[in-house]
Design an enzyme around this catalytic site. Structure first.
Site, PDB file in Angstrom:
ATOM      1  N   TRP A 158       0.855  -1.192   0.000  1.00  0.00           N
ATOM      2  CA  TRP A 158       0.000   0.000   0.000  1.00  0.00           C
ATOM      3  C   TRP A 158       0.895   1.247   0.000  1.00  0.00           C
ATOM      4  O   TRP A 158       1.321   1.700   1.066  1.00  0.00           O
ATOM      5  CB  TRP A 158      -0.911  -0.015   1.227  1.00  0.00           C
ATOM      6  CG  TRP A 158      -1.966  -1.070   1.112  1.00  0.00           C
ATOM      7  CD1 TRP A 158      -3.118  -0.966   0.410  1.00  0.00           C
ATOM      8  CD2 TRP A 158      -1.968  -2.377   1.697  1.00  0.00           C
ATOM      9  NE1 TRP A 158      -3.839  -2.131   0.506  1.00  0.00           N
ATOM     10  CE2 TRP A 158      -3.157  -3.018   1.287  1.00  0.00           C
ATOM     11  CE3 TRP A 158      -1.072  -3.087   2.505  1.00  0.00           C
ATOM     12  CZ2 TRP A 158      -3.482  -4.306   1.679  1.00  0.00           C
ATOM     13  CZ3 TRP A 158      -1.396  -4.361   2.887  1.00  0.00           C
ATOM     14  CH2 TRP A 158      -2.594  -4.961   2.475  1.00  0.00           C
ATOM     15  N   HIS A 175      -7.049   1.821   1.990  1.00  0.00           N
ATOM     16  CA  HIS A 175      -8.140   0.871   1.721  1.00  0.00           C
ATOM     17  C   HIS A 175      -9.255   1.152   2.731  1.00  0.00           C
ATOM     18  O   HIS A 175      -9.084   1.998   3.627  1.00  0.00           O
ATOM     19  CB  HIS A 175      -7.652  -0.583   1.804  1.00  0.00           C
ATOM     20  CG  HIS A 175      -6.841  -0.917   3.030  1.00  0.00           C
ATOM     21  ND1 HIS A 175      -6.310  -2.164   3.272  1.00  0.00           N
ATOM     22  CD2 HIS A 175      -6.488  -0.167   4.120  1.00  0.00           C
ATOM     23  CE1 HIS A 175      -5.649  -2.164   4.426  1.00  0.00           C
ATOM     24  NE2 HIS A 175      -5.744  -0.962   4.949  1.00  0.00           N
ATOM     25  N   ARG A 201      -3.905   5.887  -3.007  1.00  0.00           N
ATOM     26  CA  ARG A 201      -2.569   5.268  -3.019  1.00  0.00           C
ATOM     27  C   ARG A 201      -1.637   6.050  -3.919  1.00  0.00           C
ATOM     28  O   ARG A 201      -2.058   6.565  -4.953  1.00  0.00           O
ATOM     29  CB  ARG A 201      -2.655   3.815  -3.530  1.00  0.00           C
ATOM     30  CG  ARG A 201      -3.395   2.930  -2.567  1.00  0.00           C
ATOM     31  CD  ARG A 201      -3.401   1.483  -2.986  1.00  0.00           C
ATOM     32  NE  ARG A 201      -4.430   0.788  -2.218  1.00  0.00           N
ATOM     33  CZ  ARG A 201      -4.786  -0.467  -2.365  1.00  0.00           C
ATOM     34  NH1 ARG A 201      -4.181  -1.207  -3.280  1.00  0.00           N
ATOM     35  NH2 ARG A 201      -5.730  -0.990  -1.622  1.00  0.00           N
ATOM     36  N   GLN A 215     -13.607   1.729  -2.720  1.00  0.00           N
ATOM     37  CA  GLN A 215     -13.729   0.314  -2.346  1.00  0.00           C
ATOM     38  C   GLN A 215     -15.026   0.102  -1.573  1.00  0.00           C
ATOM     39  O   GLN A 215     -15.612   1.053  -1.035  1.00  0.00           O
ATOM     40  CB  GLN A 215     -12.567  -0.116  -1.440  1.00  0.00           C
ATOM     41  CG  GLN A 215     -11.236  -0.248  -2.163  1.00  0.00           C
ATOM     42  CD  GLN A 215     -10.165  -0.879  -1.291  1.00  0.00           C
ATOM     43  OE1 GLN A 215     -10.217  -0.796  -0.060  1.00  0.00           O
ATOM     44  NE2 GLN A 215      -9.179  -1.506  -1.913  1.00  0.00           N
ATOM     45  N   VAL A 258      -5.979 -11.526   7.184  1.00  0.00           N
ATOM     46  CA  VAL A 258      -6.862 -12.682   6.987  1.00  0.00           C
ATOM     47  C   VAL A 258      -6.052 -13.972   7.009  1.00  0.00           C
ATOM     48  O   VAL A 258      -4.863 -13.991   6.696  1.00  0.00           O
ATOM     49  CB  VAL A 258      -7.630 -12.603   5.641  1.00  0.00           C
ATOM     50  CG1 VAL A 258      -8.743 -11.593   5.704  1.00  0.00           C
ATOM     51  CG2 VAL A 258      -6.700 -12.336   4.487  1.00  0.00           C
ATOM     52  N   ALA A 312     -14.073 -11.186   5.740  1.00  0.00           N
ATOM     53  CA  ALA A 312     -14.031  -9.784   5.294  1.00  0.00           C
ATOM     54  C   ALA A 312     -13.614  -9.763   3.838  1.00  0.00           C
ATOM     55  O   ALA A 312     -13.005 -10.710   3.342  1.00  0.00           O
ATOM     56  CB  ALA A 312     -13.051  -8.978   6.143  1.00  0.00           C
TER      57      ALA A 312
HETATM   58  C1  YSA Z   1      -8.525  -8.118   1.772  1.00  0.00           C
HETATM   59  C2  YSA Z   1      -8.903  -8.961   2.779  1.00  0.00           C
HETATM   60  C3  YSA Z   1      -9.888  -8.544   3.646  1.00  0.00           C
HETATM   61  O1  YSA Z   1     -10.250  -9.350   4.702  1.00  0.00           O
HETATM   62  C4  YSA Z   1     -10.546  -7.323   3.513  1.00  0.00           C
HETATM   63  C5  YSA Z   1     -10.151  -6.492   2.492  1.00  0.00           C
HETATM   64  C6  YSA Z   1      -9.167  -6.870   1.634  1.00  0.00           C
HETATM   65  C7  YSA Z   1      -8.754  -5.963   0.555  1.00  0.00           C
HETATM   66  C8  YSA Z   1      -7.551  -5.128   0.922  1.00  0.00           C
HETATM   67  N1  YSA Z   1      -7.860  -4.169   1.946  1.00  0.00           N
HETATM   68  C9  YSA Z   1      -7.038  -4.390  -0.306  1.00  0.00           C
HETATM   69  O2  YSA Z   1      -7.078  -3.187  -0.366  1.00  0.00           O
HETATM   70  N2  YSA Z   1      -6.650  -5.199  -1.280  1.00  0.00           N
HETATM   71  S1  YSA Z   1      -6.183  -4.680  -2.713  1.00  0.00           S
HETATM   72  O3  YSA Z   1      -5.079  -3.803  -2.591  1.00  0.00           O
HETATM   73  O4  YSA Z   1      -5.965  -5.815  -3.547  1.00  0.00           O
HETATM   74  O5  YSA Z   1      -7.399  -3.843  -3.283  1.00  0.00           O
HETATM   75  C10 YSA Z   1      -8.690  -4.436  -3.354  1.00  0.00           C
HETATM   76  C11 YSA Z   1      -9.359  -4.049  -4.658  1.00  0.00           C
HETATM   77  O6  YSA Z   1      -9.416  -2.632  -4.753  1.00  0.00           O
HETATM   78  C12 YSA Z   1      -8.609  -4.488  -5.876  1.00  0.00           C
HETATM   79  O7  YSA Z   1      -8.888  -5.832  -6.190  1.00  0.00           O
HETATM   80  C13 YSA Z   1      -9.160  -3.549  -6.915  1.00  0.00           C
HETATM   81  O8  YSA Z   1     -10.433  -3.978  -7.340  1.00  0.00           O
HETATM   82  C14 YSA Z   1      -9.296  -2.291  -6.125  1.00  0.00           C
HETATM   83  N3  YSA Z   1      -8.107  -1.469  -6.295  1.00  0.00           N
HETATM   84  C15 YSA Z   1      -6.944  -1.576  -5.636  1.00  0.00           C
HETATM   85  N4  YSA Z   1      -6.070  -0.656  -6.049  1.00  0.00           N
HETATM   86  C16 YSA Z   1      -6.703   0.048  -7.006  1.00  0.00           C
HETATM   87  C17 YSA Z   1      -7.995  -0.478  -7.177  1.00  0.00           C
HETATM   88  N5  YSA Z   1      -8.869   0.047  -8.061  1.00  0.00           N
HETATM   89  C18 YSA Z   1      -8.453   1.072  -8.810  1.00  0.00           C
HETATM   90  N6  YSA Z   1      -7.227   1.633  -8.712  1.00  0.00           N
HETATM   91  C19 YSA Z   1      -6.332   1.137  -7.816  1.00  0.00           C
HETATM   92  N7  YSA Z   1      -5.157   1.705  -7.729  1.00  0.00           N
END
Ligand code: YSA
Length: 347
Positions: A158, A175, A201, A215, A258, A312
Site C-alpha cells: 500500500w 483501503h 494510493r 472500495q 486474513v 471480510a
Molecule cells: C482483503 C482482505 C480482507 O479481509 C478485507 C479487504 C481486503 C482488501 C484489501 N484491503 C485491499 O485493499 N486489497 S487490494 O489492494 O488488492 O485492493 C482491493 C481491490 O481494490 C482491488 O482488487 C481492486 O479492485 C481495487 N483497487 C486496488 N487498487 C486500485 C484499485 N482500483 C483502482 N485503482 C487502484 N489503484
C-alpha cells in the site's frame, strides 16, 4: 389670386413628396422642408406682410389651413411608416413561442455513487448494514490493528500518501479495511456491515489503477462463520451484478489481516476472457481481496477468537462497474468527461 395659385402648387408638391417618402428619415426631411423654421409654408406665412392689405386675411387663412392640413398629413404618414417599421423589425426578430425550450443542464448521480447505492441494496437484502468511515486515518487503524506492524514488508503493497510527517502517522486511507477495527470496537458480535468509500494510493496510473478510487469493505463476524459463507456472499453478489453467465474465480492470496486469504476475480468483460490491456492479457480482472478475519485482528479489538470467527472482503467499486458495463479505463471515472458520464445518466 397669385397667392392661391402658389399655395396650391406647394400643396400638390408637398403631398406628392409625402406620399413618395417611404422611411422615417425621409419624412423628417420633408417636415423640415415644408413646416420647419425655414420650411416653405412657414416662409410663406412670414411673407404675408409684403402683400397688399386687402389680400392678407384671405392669404393668411389659406396658408394656415394648408399648414394644418400638411401637419395632419405628415402625422398620419409618420405613424403609418413607424408602424410598418416596427412590424418589419418584429418580423425579423420573430420568436416562435411554440418551439420546445432548451433543456437545462441537470446533473445526475455519478456512476460510482449509483453503484454504491446498488451494492448497499444488494447487501442489505443479505443482512448487511451500510456504514461510513473517515478518509484520513491513523496508522493504527490503517495498518497496526490489521496486523501490519510498521516494519512489516506488507506495508509496501500500500504505497501510502502521508498527511502528517512530523511523527504522528496520519495517512489518507489506502483501503477501507480500517473500518473493520473501528466497527468491531464500537459493537458486539454479530457484525454485518459494508463500508463504501474512497481510498488513496501513491500509485502509477494505468487502465486498471487510479491513485484515488473507491472500495466496498465487507465484514461479517459471528459464531461459526466459515469460508463457505464468504464464497456464498461473493457468488451471490456476482450473480446479482453480472448475471448468472459470468465466471468468477477465487485464488489463494496473502493479506496479513486474513487467514486464509483469497483474491476474487471475474472474467474480463472487455475481451470476453481472451486477454486485453485491461486484464493484462489474463482474461480475469481482480475485483477484490478477501478471507477469514485473522485471529490477531479479532483479539486486537477485544473479540474472543476462540468463540467468534468472521470473513471480510474489500472490492474495487470502479472495477465492478468496468466489468459490468464494459468500461475499459478506470481513469474515466474521475476524468470529468461529460460524454462518458452521460452514458450512465439514464441507467
Ligand atoms: C482483503 C482482505 C480482507 O479481509 C478485507 C479487504 C481486503 C482488501 C484489501 N484491503 C485491499 O485493499 N486489497 S487490494 O489492494 O488488492 O485492493 C482491493 C481491490 O481494490 C482491488 O482488487 C481492486 O479492485 C481495487 N483497487 C486496488 N487498487 C486500485 C484499485 N482500483 C483502482 N485503482 C487502484 N489503484
Amino acid at each position: 389670386m397669385v397667392v392661391q395659385e402658389s399655395l396650391g402648387s406647394i400643396r400638390e408638391r408637398a403631398l406628392a413628396e409625402l406620399n413618395a417618402a417611404d422611411d422615417l428619415p425621409e419624412i423628417e426631411r420633408w417636415e423640415r422642408a415644408y413646416l420647419g423654421a425655414r420650411g416653405e409654408v412657414t416662409l410663406f406665412l412670414r411673407s404675408l406682410g409684403s402683400l397688399p392689405t386687402e389680400e392678407r386675411p384671405a392669404a393668411g387663412r389659406a396658408a394656415n389651413a394648408l399648414k394644418v392640413e400638411l401637419a395632419a398629413a405628415h402625422e398620419g404618414r409618420r405613424r403609418g411608416l413607424a408602424a410598418a417599421d416596427l412590424e418589419r423589425r418584429l418580423a425579423g426578430d420573430a420568436v416562435d413561442v411554440t418551439l420546445p425550450g432548451r433543456a437545462p443542464l441537470v446533473g445526475t448521480a455519478h456512476p460510482v455513487s449509483r453503484m454504491i447505492d446498488e451494492l448497499s441494496e444488494i447487501f442489505a437484502l443479505m443482512g448487511f448494514q451500510t456504514v461510513f468511515g473517515p478518509e484520513v486515518e491513523t496508522g493504527r487503524y490503517n495498518f497496526d490493528l490489521l496486523n501490519i506492524p510498521s516494519d512489516h514488508p506488507a506495508r509496501d503493497v500500500w504505497d501510502t500518501i502521508q498527511v502528517e510527517t512530523s511523527g504522528a502517522e496520519i495517512v489518507l486511507r489506502t483501503h477501507t479495511s480500517p473500518m473493520q477495527a473501528r466497527t468491531m470496537e464500537a459493537t458486539e458480535p454479530p457484525v454485518r456491515v459494508v463500508v463504501p468509500g474512497r481510498a488513496y494510493r501513491y500509485e502509477a496510473q494505468d487502465a486498471s489503477h487510479e491513485w484515488m478510487f473507491h472500495q466496498l469493505e465487507g465484514l461479517a463476524v459471528d459464531e461459526r462463520i466459515t469460508m463457505a459463507d464468504l464464497k456464498g456472499v461473493l457468488r451471490e453478489l456476482a450473480r446479482q451484478l453480472f448475471g448468472p453467465e459470468r465466471r468468477i474465480r477465487f485464488r489463494c492470496d496473502f493479506f496479513p489481516f486474513v487467514e486464509p486469504g483469497v483474491d476474487f476475480a471475474v472474467d474480463c468483460a472487455i475481451c470476453g476472457g481472451k486477454g486485453c490491456r485491461v486484464c493484462k492479457q489474463t482474461g480475469w480482472l481482480e475485483m477484490g481481496g478477501a478471507g477469514m478475519v485473522h485471529p490477531k485482528v479479532l483479539g486486537g479489538v477485544g473479540y474472543d477468537p476462540a468463540r467468534y470467527s468472521g470473513f471480510a472482503f474489500g472490492l474495487g467499486i470502479e472495477r465492478l462497474i468496468m466489468m459490468r458495463d464494459g468500461v475499459d479505463d478506470v481513469r474515466a471515472f474521475a476524468g470529468n468527461d461529460l460524454r462518458f458520464l452521460r452514458q450512465f445518466a439514464g441507467a
